[in-house]
Design a protein around this motif. Structure first.
Motif, PDB file in Angstrom:
ATOM      1  N   SER A   1       0.832  -1.205   0.000  1.00  0.00           N
ATOM      2  CA  SER A   1       0.000   0.000   0.000  1.00  0.00           C
ATOM      3  C   SER A   1       0.866   1.254   0.000  1.00  0.00           C
ATOM      4  N   ASN A   2       1.999   1.205   0.698  1.00  0.00           N
ATOM      5  CA  ASN A   2       2.912   2.348   0.719  1.00  0.00           C
ATOM      6  C   ASN A   2       3.541   2.564  -0.653  1.00  0.00           C
ATOM      7  N   LEU A   3       3.846   1.463  -1.330  1.00  0.00           N
ATOM      8  CA  LEU A   3       4.400   1.555  -2.683  1.00  0.00           C
ATOM      9  C   LEU A   3       3.423   2.262  -3.617  1.00  0.00           C
ATOM     10  N   GLN A   4       2.143   1.934  -3.476  1.00  0.00           N
ATOM     11  CA  GLN A   4       1.122   2.570  -4.306  1.00  0.00           C
ATOM     12  C   GLN A   4       1.029   4.067  -4.023  1.00  0.00           C
ATOM     13  N   LYS A   5       1.170   4.437  -2.761  1.00  0.00           N
ATOM     14  CA  LYS A   5       1.110   5.860  -2.388  1.00  0.00           C
ATOM     15  C   LYS A   5       2.304   6.623  -2.952  1.00  0.00           C
ATOM     16  N   ILE A   6       3.478   6.035  -2.853  1.00  0.00           N
ATOM     17  CA  ILE A   6       4.698   6.698  -3.328  1.00  0.00           C
ATOM     18  C   ILE A   6       4.624   6.970  -4.826  1.00  0.00           C
ATOM     19  N   LEU A   7       4.061   6.010  -5.563  1.00  0.00           N
ATOM     20  CA  LEU A   7       4.019   6.125  -7.022  1.00  0.00           C
ATOM     21  C   LEU A   7       2.724   6.743  -7.545  1.00  0.00           C
ATOM     22  N   ARG A   8       1.891   7.248  -6.633  1.00  0.00           N
ATOM     23  CA  ARG A   8       0.585   7.794  -7.007  1.00  0.00           C
ATOM     24  C   ARG A   8       0.711   8.967  -7.977  1.00  0.00           C
ATOM     25  N   ASP A   9       1.726   9.806  -7.784  1.00  0.00           N
ATOM     26  CA  ASP A   9       1.890  10.996  -8.628  1.00  0.00           C
ATOM     27  C   ASP A   9       2.778  10.742  -9.845  1.00  0.00           C
ATOM     28  N   GLU A  10       3.261   9.505  -9.980  1.00  0.00           N
ATOM     29  CA  GLU A  10       4.074   9.148 -11.142  1.00  0.00           C
ATOM     30  C   GLU A  10       3.167   8.687 -12.290  1.00  0.00           C
ATOM     31  N   SER A  11       3.749   8.474 -13.438  1.00  0.00           N
ATOM     32  CA  SER A  11       2.984   7.920 -14.565  1.00  0.00           C
ATOM     33  C   SER A  11       2.413   6.568 -14.168  1.00  0.00           C
ATOM     34  N   GLN A  12       1.253   6.216 -14.719  1.00  0.00           N
ATOM     35  CA  GLN A  12       0.541   5.000 -14.313  1.00  0.00           C
ATOM     36  C   GLN A  12       1.383   3.742 -14.501  1.00  0.00           C
ATOM     37  N   TYR A  13       2.233   3.754 -15.519  1.00  0.00           N
ATOM     38  CA  TYR A  13       3.005   2.549 -15.801  1.00  0.00           C
ATOM     39  C   TYR A  13       4.104   2.290 -14.774  1.00  0.00           C
ATOM     40  N   ARG A  14       4.424   3.297 -13.934  1.00  0.00           N
ATOM     41  CA  ARG A  14       5.502   3.128 -12.956  1.00  0.00           C
ATOM     42  C   ARG A  14       5.166   2.033 -11.929  1.00  0.00           C
ATOM     43  N   LEU A  15       3.910   1.984 -11.491  1.00  0.00           N
ATOM     44  CA  LEU A  15       3.531   0.970 -10.510  1.00  0.00           C
ATOM     45  C   LEU A  15       3.670  -0.427 -11.106  1.00  0.00           C
ATOM     46  N   LYS A  16       3.264  -0.578 -12.345  1.00  0.00           N
ATOM     47  CA  LYS A  16       3.408  -1.872 -13.009  1.00  0.00           C
ATOM     48  C   LYS A  16       4.883  -2.243 -13.134  1.00  0.00           C
ATOM     49  N   GLN A  17       5.724  -1.252 -13.446  1.00  0.00           N
ATOM     50  CA  GLN A  17       7.161  -1.502 -13.530  1.00  0.00           C
ATOM     51  C   GLN A  17       7.722  -1.930 -12.175  1.00  0.00           C
ATOM     52  N   ALA A  18       7.201  -1.309 -11.115  1.00  0.00           N
ATOM     53  CA  ALA A  18       7.674  -1.648  -9.766  1.00  0.00           C
ATOM     54  C   ALA A  18       7.309  -3.084  -9.412  1.00  0.00           C
ATOM     55  N   TYR A  19       6.069  -3.466  -9.711  1.00  0.00           N
ATOM     56  CA  TYR A  19       5.648  -4.842  -9.456  1.00  0.00           C
ATOM     57  C   TYR A  19       6.482  -5.828 -10.273  1.00  0.00           C
ATOM     58  N   GLN A  20       6.760  -5.454 -11.516  1.00  0.00           N
ATOM     59  CA  GLN A  20       7.573  -6.306 -12.385  1.00  0.00           C
ATOM     60  C   GLN A  20       8.971  -6.492 -11.796  1.00  0.00           C
ATOM     61  N   ALA A  21       9.540  -5.412 -11.312  1.00  0.00           N
ATOM     62  CA  ALA A  21      10.894  -5.456 -10.746  1.00  0.00           C
ATOM     63  C   ALA A  21      10.940  -6.339  -9.504  1.00  0.00           C
ATOM     64  N   VAL A  22       9.952  -6.182  -8.628  1.00  0.00           N
ATOM     65  CA  VAL A  22       9.966  -6.887  -7.345  1.00  0.00           C
ATOM     66  C   VAL A  22       9.525  -8.335  -7.478  1.00  0.00           C
ATOM     67  N   PHE A  23       8.430  -8.575  -8.197  1.00  0.00           N
ATOM     68  CA  PHE A  23       7.814  -9.903  -8.184  1.00  0.00           C
ATOM     69  C   PHE A  23       8.199 -10.780  -9.375  1.00  0.00           C
ATOM     70  N   LYS A  24       8.659 -10.199 -10.456  1.00  0.00           N
ATOM     71  CA  LYS A  24       9.069 -10.996 -11.618  1.00  0.00           C
ATOM     72  C   LYS A  24      10.596 -11.056 -11.739  1.00  0.00           C
ATOM     73  N   ASN A  25      11.223  -9.883 -11.631  1.00  0.00           N
ATOM     74  CA  ASN A  25      12.686  -9.839 -11.728  1.00  0.00           C
ATOM     75  C   ASN A  25      13.364 -10.133 -10.391  1.00  0.00           C
ATOM     76  N   CYS A  26      12.584 -10.087  -9.318  1.00  0.00           N
ATOM     77  CA  CYS A  26      13.061 -10.447  -7.975  1.00  0.00           C
ATOM     78  C   CYS A  26      14.266  -9.632  -7.518  1.00  0.00           C
ATOM     79  N   VAL A  27      14.224  -8.313  -7.767  1.00  0.00           N
ATOM     80  CA  VAL A  27      15.297  -7.454  -7.272  1.00  0.00           C
ATOM     81  C   VAL A  27      15.267  -7.453  -5.750  1.00  0.00           C
TER      82      VAL A  27
END
Length: 285
Positions: free
Chosen positions: A4-30
């Protein structure tokens, strides 16, 4: 990991940023936002400060490498164990905890002897899955199955567990099929009834461990509140409502519940109360 905090931080960013964040954490496993070079440096710095994704854990592997246990340490000092079981058929089954400790005090359970600290949040449950997702990613593998059979009683933390299951099932996160996710309960009748109404095809396991209340009550104090008949009535209703097969878990305790008479009593009990769509999982202690 605070979704939920991640969503708040990226709220003012472009919409695709949240998807990129999920991709980085859950698919690329950074393991750190420093590795997510798709983001500008300033944004990485902000994410690292306000939504850290490092996981504090101790790892222990069995000699044969088939079981890997992690003790995950949360910010308040609470430690929770989670276990990865690596099967010969290439399944990677993750056993998750739903509570820190357990309030039920079953006589055969080490967790129960340590007492109860608190419920885990959805994010804390997901952190366990994320830790082993990273572990397997380095080996070119992924989590294939999930069981809520770790520390705690899942139905005493129902909302957080179901919320975590939806994330584990989501294709944008862990993408584990609902039919490969199981919840084990000692027989919390209200939880069994609630699960029957969920639009999720997850599996249900009932920890029975005895064919009668006298013996079960000696092993599991919860039997006083939820005796066998009540548990199996709720289980039977669950089967009728969902059409899903239920696993009956039976822990074999030497000279306690492992006699031929116990086996016959268990067989007769389950045939009478459930009749269909169940199987017994015999677990060596």
């Amino acid at each position: 990991m605070n979704l939920s905090n991640l969503q708040k931080i990226l709220r003012d960013e472009s919409q695709y940023r949240l998807k990129q964040a999920y991709q980085a954490v859950f698919k690329n496993c950074v393991k750190s936002w420093d590795e997510a070079t798709i983001f500008p440096k300033d944004l990485r710095k902000k994410l690292k400060k306000e939504c850290p994704i490092e996981i504090n854990a101790r790892l222990e592997e069995s000699v044969d490498g088939k079981a890997v246990k992690a003790a995950i340490i949360f910010d308040d000092g609470v430690i929770v164990e989670t276990v990865l079981m690596r099967q010969a058929d290439e399944r990677n089954t993750l056993c998750l905890s739903s509570q820190a400790g357990c309030p039920l005090g079953c006589g055969f359970c080490a967790t129960g002897k340590k007492g109860f600290r608190r419920d885990l949040t959805t994010d804390e449950i997901i952190t366990q899955a994320l830790f082993f997702s990273r572990y397997l990613h380095e080996k070119g593998e992924r989590i294939s199955n999930v069981v809520f059979m770790g520390m705690g009683e899942p139905f005493l933390n129902y909302d957080a567990v179901l919320s975590a299951i939806r994330i584990i099932n989501d294709k944008d996160f862990f993408n584990v099929g609902a039919r490969k996710i199981s919840i084990s309960t000692c027989g919390i009748v209200e939880g069994i009834k609630k699960l029957a109404n969920e639009p999720l095809q997850v599996n249900l396991a009932i920890s029975l461990h005895a064919p009668n209340d006298k013996l079960r009550g000696q092993l599991m104090p919860i039997d006083k509140k939820y005796p066998i008949k009540k548990v199996l009535e709720a289980t039977s209703d669950y089967i009728k409502k969902t059409g899903r097969r239920v696993m009956i878990e039976y822990l074999m305790l030497k000279n306690t519940n492992d006699s031929i008479e116990d086996a016959r009593a268990l067989s007769n009990l389950l045939k009478k109360e459930l009749r269909r769509l169940f199987f017994v999982n015999i677990i060596p202690y």
